[in-house]
Scaffold this active site. Structure first.
Site, PDB file in Angstrom:
ATOM      1  N   SER A 210       0.832  -1.200   0.000  1.00 31.01           N
ATOM      2  CA  SER A 210       0.000   0.000   0.000  1.00 31.01           C
ATOM      3  C   SER A 210       0.871   1.258   0.000  1.00 31.01           C
ATOM      4  CB  SER A 210      -0.951  -0.045   1.193  1.00 31.01           C
ATOM      5  OG  SER A 210      -2.000   0.893   1.038  1.00 31.01           O
TER       6      SER A 210
ATOM      7  N   ASP B 118      -5.895  -3.560  -2.570  1.00 29.46           N
ATOM      8  CA  ASP B 118      -4.891  -3.250  -1.553  1.00 29.46           C
ATOM      9  C   ASP B 118      -4.266  -4.511  -0.948  1.00 29.46           C
ATOM     10  OD1 ASP B 118      -3.686  -2.437   1.030  1.00 29.46           O
ATOM     11  OD2 ASP B 118      -4.560  -0.495   0.532  1.00 29.46           O
TER      12      ASP B 118
END
Length: 738
Positions: free
Chosen positions: A64, A208
């Site tokens: 991320s 993600d």
């Protein structure tokens, strides 16, 4: 002899010592950067301390925001450079895919900025958007920052070998990204659910990486690291009392799996740096300085340990590579891949790119914004291949799978009253590049608006419009001793036209038009029509069909549709009335030229001065009041020759020429809250020049108001008056004008 022996022993000792030192194993350091949205700013502060203490980073793994920071550092940026980059980015605009309004096509500016809610239609079912943003701005930024390594597809070949983690959205399993297009891989790793749309790579839909592995320590060990330094910016699961927002709840759900294995992963780390992030969350982008300060504090607590690690490394950190970005490029060739429903000409027209052009890098980004603003592409990748003869720009497109939309709007104003707008929009339905939009307005005045447009970019585009508009209002009337009448106005207009873009900024067009105009009142029934006493209950001022030629020139660089703060506007329209069914028996061909210019500029970021000027003239003889310029009233949805003039009743001034200017001073005293004062002046005369007496018989009006910019559109209340008469007016409207 003793001296020779001593020298021999000393020489042997020195050689052995040198060999021992040279054979000393060099310690490889792996850096693990966890995800955490805005909390990832702390990673940059940690990198600064690593550089200060002399730690050489040999491998980087991130998830991320950790992947974003890690990729930039792995590509050659220093920590100080990353600091400067972060402080220059408007993360709110980037994450919301906010594009400048000037990037929108002319069609979208005219027809699309009136909907409060847009829903995609997939497989004949109404859905909801997959995320707030498709993330094109994120991809643009990453591609620009990483352009110096865009030729590297194997991430182990980067200045610092790099790997990042994403989640297979279909199976919930981990995907290790160590090859491919680096900006796309990093964007996939950071596509936080509901905030950024998932990314499809090699047929796999990715989101993600923090969902499955927010601390990729094993992956960095597998790269060959001897020592692991981990930076964990996660703040743990929230207590029940703190679960008070959608973001926190979603974070909590994602965290269930994440924190199960976190303690086990911490045990594999040789040095753990854990900033205290309890006061921040994934969207705390406005607290950059505070987050970096905490990252600095936490890493300086480990200074001694970091120095010891640096001392174990034989080789010093490699010299950083140049990260200079291209400022200008000469386009040798343009390659486009992935377009199916949109032609090359359409794409190049939106990109504003041509072979042999020399443009700035910012022009390239602006062109990508123009293409992205059409909403027709989920993803636009680009690479530059440079040589001494110029640059080959390679685009890889991914078209939007959604081509049908259901849209809604609401509005109220004093003329049209209540209206509920229903819209269906379909793209590439009949031809490539086409869009068809159908508006139906239900309420006090039923209306419709159909637009069909084939956008061919640089080449000639084609369109068709059909619009029905109606309203009724009390207007001033000076015949038969009647002060006011209730006027019913109906207009049905059909147009077929061609359009092209000139100098990449102006839209010019020409076409043919059929107009059916009906204007009548039931207030007066005793007058004669065509010299014959009428038994009808209505008095018709016009009930004719007209066939016309039309042409126009348009430019719109306003930053917003309403409450503009900057930009320029030009709209010039020429209409030649060729023939008519001639209900009143007095028609002869004539033409009209009408235009508006506008300019807005803001000072001190609060006070905006907005100037607008309208003018219209008639060439030839027109004896039909319904086709003259009718000036007066308030609104932004007037049609034909109805011209607003604050401080005067609707259509209370009438002639075959007019000139009007208005200056508005508008102050944004609170975010999206405005107070304004407008002064407008008009001359409505046959002869505007009046033998040089151009200010004679000028009408004036003034207006003071309050406006609120909402997701429904503008909400405004205004009070207007004129020193020319005793009438006073309150104007109230809610929602986008349509």
């Amino acid at each position: 002899m003793k001296k020779i022996l001593f020298v021999t022993i000393l020489f042997s000792f020195l050689i052995g010592f040198s060999q021992e030192k040279s054979e000393k194993k060099d310690v490889k350091v792996g850096l693990v950067l966890s995800g955490g949205g805005a909390k990832g700013f702390a990673h940059v502060a940690v990198l600064k301390v690593l550089e200060e203490t002399g730690v050489r980073v040999d491998y980087i793994g991130g998830t991320s925001m950790g992947a974003i920071v890690g990729a930039l550092y792995a590509s050659g940026y220093t920590a100080s450079q990353l600091d400067s980059i972060l402080k220059s980015v408007n993360f709110d605009k980037i994450l919301r895919d906010e594009l400048p309004r000037k990037s929108k096509p002319f069609y979208e500016k005219e027809s699309g900025e009136k909907y409060a809610l847009t829903l995609p239609v997939k497989s004949k079912r109404v859905g909801i958007p997959t995320a707030i943003s498709e993330g094109q701005n994120v991809l643009n930024l990453l591609t620009q920052l990483l352009q110096h390594v865009d030729h590297i597809n194997d991430f182990s070949k980067l200045p610092i070998p790099f790997v990042c983690i994403a989640t297979n959205l279909e199976t919930g399993t981990q995907v290790v990204l160590d090859k491919g297009f680096l900006p796309e891989a990093v964007k996939a790793s950071g596509s936080f659910p509901t905030l950024l749309a998932p990314v499809e790579i090699d047929g796999i839909l990715l989101t993600d990486g923090g969902v499955v592995n927010n601390f990729p320590v094993n992956e960095v060990l597998d790269m060959g690291a001897d020592v692991i330094i981990g930076v964990d910016i996660q703040s743990g699961l929230e207590a029940k009392k703190d679960l008070n927002s959608a973001v926190k709840i979603l974070n909590q759900i994602v965290g269930f799996q994440m924190y199960k294995t976190l303690e086990y992963k911490h045990e594999k780390v040789d040095l753990l740096i854990k900033p205290d992030m309890k006061d921040f969350n994934v969207i705390s982008f406005d607290k950059l300085n505070e987050i970096m300060a905490e990252g600095d504090r936490a890493s300086r607590e480990k200074t001694d340990e970091l120095i010891k690690i640096a001392q174990k490394q034989v080789h010093k950190p490699a010299k950083k590579i140049k990260t200079n970005q291209i400022k200008k490029l000469h386009i040798k060739d343009i390659e486009i891949e992935g377009n199916k429903n949109y032609t090359r000409a359409y794409i190049l027209g939106k990109l504003n790119l041509k072979k042999r052009d020399t443009i700035s890098y910012s022009d390239l980004i602006e062109g990508i914004n123009n293409l992205s603003a059409t909403g027709n592409f989920e993803n636009i990748q680009y690479k530059l291949v440079n040589d001494e003869k110029g640059s080959i720009v390679k685009f890889k497109m991914k078209e939007n799978k959604v081509s049908n939309y259901l849209q809604f709007g609401v509005h109220f104003d004093d003329l049209y009253k209540t209206g509920i707008l229903l819209n269906i929009t379909s793209k590439h339905l009949f031809n490539k590049n086409d869009v068809i939009s159908t508006d139906l307005v239900l309420g006090d005045n039923i209306r419709y608006n159909i637009n069909y447009f084939i956008d061919n970019g640089f080449y000639t585009s084609f369109g068709f419009r059909s619009r029905y508009n109606s309203f009724n209002s009390n207007v001033k009337f000076d015949e038969a001793n009647v002060n006011k009448i209730n006027l019913v106005y109906e207009d049905l207009t059909n147009q077929a036209y061609v359009q092209t873009v000139f100098s990449r900024k102006f839209a010019i067009g020409a076409g043919i038009e059929h107009k059916k105009l009906k204007a009548f009142t039931e207030t007066i029934t005793s007058l004669e029509n065509n010299g014959v006493p009428s038994n009808q209950s209505r008095l018709f001022f016009d009930k004719s069909n007209y066939f016309n030629l039309i042409s126009y020139l348009k430019l719109d660089t306003y930053d917003k549709k309403y409450f503009q703060k900057k930009g320029f506007y030009l709209d010039a329209d020429f209409r030649w009335f060729l023939t008519s069914s001639d209900y009143n028996g007095n028609f002869s061909p004539f033409s009209q030229l009408k235009g508006q210019i506008g300019f807005a500029q803001t000072f001190f970021n609060k006070l905006t001065l907005h100037f607008k000027s309208d003018a219209g003239v008639t060439f030839g003889k027109n004896e039909n009041r319904a086709l003259d310029y009718n000036v007066g009233g308030y609104g932004e949805n007037f049609i034909n020759n109805l011209i607003p003039l604050s401080g005067y009743n609707l259509a209370s001034l009438n002639e075959n020429a007019f000139l009007k200017s208005a200056l508005t001073a508008r102050c944004e005293f609170l975010p999206k809250n405005y107070v304004s004062f407008t002064a407008n002046y008009a001359r409505v005369e046959k002869d505007l020049f009046n033998e040089g007496k151009i200010f004679e018989n000028t009408k004036s009006g003034y207006m003071f108001g309050y406006g609120l910019d909402t997701f429904l559109g503008p909400i405004e209340i205004n009070y207007a008056w004129s020193p020319d008469h005793n009438d006073r007016f309150w104007y109230f409207n809610v929602g986008y004008w349509f």
